[in-house]
Motif scaffolding. Sequence first.
Motif, PDB file in Angstrom:
ATOM      1  N   GLY A  41       0.784  -1.220   0.000  1.00 25.70           N
ATOM      2  CA  GLY A  41       0.000   0.000   0.000  1.00 25.70           C
ATOM      3  C   GLY A  41       0.820   1.276   0.000  1.00 25.70           C
ATOM      4  N   CYS A  42       0.221   2.323  -0.556  1.00 20.92           N
ATOM      5  CA  CYS A  42       0.877   3.626  -0.575  1.00 20.92           C
ATOM      6  C   CYS A  42       1.066   4.175   0.838  1.00 20.92           C
ATOM      7  CB  CYS A  42       0.074   4.606  -1.414  1.00 20.92           C
ATOM      8  SG  CYS A  42       0.225   4.322  -3.185  1.00 20.92           S
ATOM      9  N   GLY A  43       0.246   3.744   1.767  1.00 21.76           N
ATOM     10  CA  GLY A  43       0.415   4.193   3.148  1.00 21.76           C
ATOM     11  C   GLY A  43       1.787   3.827   3.692  1.00 21.76           C
ATOM     12  N   THR A  44       2.272   2.654   3.340  1.00 23.84           N
ATOM     13  CA  THR A  44       3.608   2.228   3.761  1.00 23.84           C
ATOM     14  C   THR A  44       4.671   3.105   3.123  1.00 23.84           C
ATOM     15  OG1 THR A  44       2.870  -0.057   4.014  1.00 23.84           O
ATOM     16  CG2 THR A  44       5.237   0.283   3.758  1.00 23.84           C
ATOM     17  N   VAL A  45       4.487   3.411   1.847  1.00 20.91           N
ATOM     18  CA  VAL A  45       5.445   4.259   1.135  1.00 20.91           C
ATOM     19  C   VAL A  45       5.499   5.633   1.790  1.00 20.91           C
ATOM     20  CG1 VAL A  45       6.022   5.311  -1.085  1.00 20.91           C
ATOM     21  CG2 VAL A  45       5.082   2.995  -1.016  1.00 20.91           C
ATOM     22  N   VAL A  46       4.336   6.209   2.045  1.00 23.29           N
ATOM     23  CA  VAL A  46       4.267   7.532   2.674  1.00 23.29           C
ATOM     24  C   VAL A  46       4.912   7.498   4.053  1.00 23.29           C
ATOM     25  CG1 VAL A  46       2.701   9.265   3.638  1.00 23.29           C
ATOM     26  CG2 VAL A  46       2.237   8.275   1.401  1.00 23.29           C
ATOM     27  N   SER A  47       4.577   6.490   4.819  1.00 22.35           N
ATOM     28  CA  SER A  47       5.127   6.373   6.171  1.00 22.35           C
ATOM     29  C   SER A  47       6.648   6.277   6.156  1.00 22.35           C
ATOM     30  CB  SER A  47       4.528   5.139   6.852  1.00 22.35           C
ATOM     31  OG  SER A  47       5.087   4.960   8.129  1.00 22.35           O
ATOM     32  N   ASP A  48       7.169   5.454   5.274  1.00 22.08           N
ATOM     33  CA  ASP A  48       8.622   5.268   5.213  1.00 22.08           C
ATOM     34  C   ASP A  48       9.350   6.497   4.680  1.00 22.08           C
ATOM     35  OD1 ASP A  48       8.533   2.707   6.269  1.00 22.08           O
ATOM     36  OD2 ASP A  48       8.633   1.701   4.331  1.00 22.08           O
ATOM     37  N   LEU A  49       8.725   7.205   3.750  1.00 22.92           N
ATOM     38  CA  LEU A  49       9.435   8.295   3.079  1.00 22.92           C
ATOM     39  C   LEU A  49       9.101   9.694   3.592  1.00 22.92           C
ATOM     40  CD1 LEU A  49       9.516   7.011  -0.590  1.00 22.92           C
ATOM     41  CD2 LEU A  49      11.209   6.727   1.225  1.00 22.92           C
ATOM     42  N   THR A  50       8.192   9.812   4.534  1.00 24.76           N
ATOM     43  CA  THR A  50       7.878  11.132   5.095  1.00 24.76           C
ATOM     44  C   THR A  50       9.125  11.853   5.610  1.00 24.76           C
ATOM     45  OG1 THR A  50       5.591  10.572   5.572  1.00 24.76           O
ATOM     46  CG2 THR A  50       6.549  12.343   6.877  1.00 24.76           C
ATOM     47  N   PRO A  51      10.081  11.169   6.250  1.00 26.58           N
ATOM     48  CA  PRO A  51      11.288  11.876   6.694  1.00 26.58           C
ATOM     49  C   PRO A  51      12.117  12.453   5.542  1.00 26.58           C
ATOM     50  CG  PRO A  51      11.098   9.777   7.834  1.00 26.58           C
ATOM     51  CD  PRO A  51      10.062   9.781   6.746  1.00 26.58           C
ATOM     52  N   CYS A  52      11.852  12.022   4.317  1.00 22.03           N
ATOM     53  CA  CYS A  52      12.600  12.514   3.152  1.00 22.03           C
ATOM     54  C   CYS A  52      12.026  13.807   2.575  1.00 22.03           C
ATOM     55  CB  CYS A  52      12.613  11.458   2.050  1.00 22.03           C
ATOM     56  SG  CYS A  52      13.360   9.892   2.535  1.00 22.03           S
TER      57      CYS A  52
ATOM     58  N   CYS B 153       6.573   2.080  -7.041  1.00 17.43           N
ATOM     59  CA  CYS B 153       6.872   2.957  -8.177  1.00 17.43           C
ATOM     60  C   CYS B 153       5.685   3.873  -8.470  1.00 17.43           C
ATOM     61  CB  CYS B 153       7.221   2.101  -9.397  1.00 17.43           C
ATOM     62  SG  CYS B 153       7.547   3.034 -10.911  1.00 17.43           S
ATOM     63  N   ASN B 154       4.493   3.302  -8.551  1.00 20.15           N
ATOM     64  CA  ASN B 154       3.302   4.110  -8.834  1.00 20.15           C
ATOM     65  C   ASN B 154       3.030   5.119  -7.730  1.00 20.15           C
ATOM     66  OD1 ASN B 154       2.342   3.187 -11.422  1.00 20.15           O
ATOM     67  ND2 ASN B 154       1.865   1.245 -10.437  1.00 20.15           N
ATOM     68  N   CYS B 155       3.221   4.726  -6.491  1.00 20.62           N
ATOM     69  CA  CYS B 155       3.030   5.656  -5.375  1.00 20.62           C
ATOM     70  C   CYS B 155       4.024   6.804  -5.457  1.00 20.62           C
ATOM     71  CB  CYS B 155       3.185   4.925  -4.041  1.00 20.62           C
ATOM     72  SG  CYS B 155       1.866   3.759  -3.693  1.00 20.62           S
ATOM     73  N   LEU B 156       5.277   6.495  -5.769  1.00 26.23           N
ATOM     74  CA  LEU B 156       6.303   7.533  -5.877  1.00 26.23           C
ATOM     75  C   LEU B 156       5.988   8.507  -7.000  1.00 26.23           C
ATOM     76  CD1 LEU B 156       9.541   5.453  -5.278  1.00 26.23           C
ATOM     77  CD2 LEU B 156       8.447   7.046  -3.699  1.00 26.23           C
ATOM     78  N   LYS B 157       5.481   8.002  -8.103  1.00 26.44           N
ATOM     79  CA  LYS B 157       5.131   8.879  -9.214  1.00 26.44           C
ATOM     80  C   LYS B 157       3.979   9.803  -8.815  1.00 26.44           C
ATOM     81  CE  LYS B 157       5.498   7.434 -13.485  1.00 26.44           C
ATOM     82  NZ  LYS B 157       5.541   6.660 -14.742  1.00 26.44           N
ATOM     83  N   THR B 158       3.028   9.283  -8.068  1.00 22.98           N
ATOM     84  CA  THR B 158       1.919  10.107  -7.599  1.00 22.98           C
ATOM     85  C   THR B 158       2.426  11.192  -6.657  1.00 22.98           C
ATOM     86  OG1 THR B 158       0.379   8.250  -7.807  1.00 22.98           O
ATOM     87  CG2 THR B 158      -0.298  10.065  -6.377  1.00 22.98           C
TER      88      THR B 158
ATOM     89  N   TYR C  56       3.754  17.150  -5.456  1.00 20.43           N
ATOM     90  CA  TYR C  56       4.600  18.044  -4.671  1.00 20.43           C
ATOM     91  C   TYR C  56       5.760  18.579  -5.484  1.00 20.43           C
ATOM     92  CZ  TYR C  56       1.860  16.448  -0.851  1.00 20.43           C
ATOM     93  OH  TYR C  56       0.792  16.181  -0.048  1.00 20.43           O
ATOM     94  N   PRO C  57       6.249  19.749  -5.115  1.00 22.03           N
ATOM     95  CA  PRO C  57       7.402  20.328  -5.817  1.00 22.03           C
ATOM     96  C   PRO C  57       8.696  19.639  -5.402  1.00 22.03           C
ATOM     97  CG  PRO C  57       6.755  21.757  -4.020  1.00 22.03           C
ATOM     98  CD  PRO C  57       5.749  20.631  -4.069  1.00 22.03           C
ATOM     99  N   ILE C  58       8.899  18.447  -5.892  1.00 22.69           N
ATOM    100  CA  ILE C  58      10.046  17.631  -5.499  1.00 22.69           C
ATOM    101  C   ILE C  58      11.230  17.913  -6.410  1.00 22.69           C
ATOM    102  CG2 ILE C  58      10.879  15.236  -5.425  1.00 22.69           C
ATOM    103  CD1 ILE C  58       8.130  14.430  -4.443  1.00 22.69           C
ATOM    104  N   ASN C  59      12.400  18.035  -5.817  1.00 25.50           N
ATOM    105  CA  ASN C  59      13.639  18.167  -6.567  1.00 25.50           C
ATOM    106  C   ASN C  59      13.962  16.763  -7.096  1.00 25.50           C
ATOM    107  OD1 ASN C  59      16.463  17.998  -7.167  1.00 25.50           O
ATOM    108  ND2 ASN C  59      16.776  19.908  -6.049  1.00 25.50           N
ATOM    109  N   LEU C  60      13.730  16.558  -8.386  1.00 26.07           N
ATOM    110  CA  LEU C  60      13.872  15.222  -8.967  1.00 26.07           C
ATOM    111  C   LEU C  60      15.298  14.690  -8.899  1.00 26.07           C
ATOM    112  CD1 LEU C  60      11.490  15.609 -12.020  1.00 26.07           C
ATOM    113  CD2 LEU C  60      11.033  14.477  -9.844  1.00 26.07           C
ATOM    114  N   ASP C  61      16.291  15.565  -8.979  1.00 28.58           N
ATOM    115  CA  ASP C  61      17.681  15.115  -8.869  1.00 28.58           C
ATOM    116  C   ASP C  61      17.962  14.569  -7.474  1.00 28.58           C
ATOM    117  OD1 ASP C  61      18.322  15.747 -11.511  1.00 28.58           O
ATOM    118  OD2 ASP C  61      18.907  17.796 -10.984  1.00 28.58           O
ATOM    119  N   LYS C  62      17.464  15.263  -6.454  1.00 25.33           N
ATOM    120  CA  LYS C  62      17.659  14.778  -5.079  1.00 25.33           C
ATOM    121  C   LYS C  62      16.928  13.455  -4.867  1.00 25.33           C
ATOM    122  CE  LYS C  62      18.691  18.952  -2.465  1.00 25.33           C
ATOM    123  NZ  LYS C  62      18.271  19.795  -1.331  1.00 25.33           N
TER     124      LYS C  62
END
Length: 113
Positions: free
Chosen positions: A28-39, A73-78, A83-89
């Motif tokens: 689930g995307c919830g796991t992705v969000v939870s893991d990557l929120t610190p980023c 992958c799909n969650c990350l693309k969403t 959000y205004p994400i710096n794609l290089d970072k």
Amino acid sequence: MAGSVKAVCMMVLVLMAAMASRGEAAMGCGTVVSDLTPCLPYVTNRGPLGGCCGGVKALYNAAKTTPDRQSVCNCLKTMAAAYPINLDKAAGLPGQCGVNIPYKISPSTDCSK
């Protein structure tokens, strides 16, 4: 701080809507969000890398199957579209965190492959 909380809440809502439109995914995307929120501070140019690598590694270790990786992958693309994400970072996170992935992190990545 309130802006960060609002951004995370909005991201969760966007990801939940994306999941609902695709049906239940292996991971689930919830796991992705939870893991990557610190980023978020780092990839939005608002702060240092901080504790991001712990989440990157946890997500990498959890996404073992092809359906799991496709879902991530799909969650990350969403997230990147919302959000205004710096794609290089964002693309550099795996290397900075000592995680070796065999594909490029990019909005043009085909998650079905």
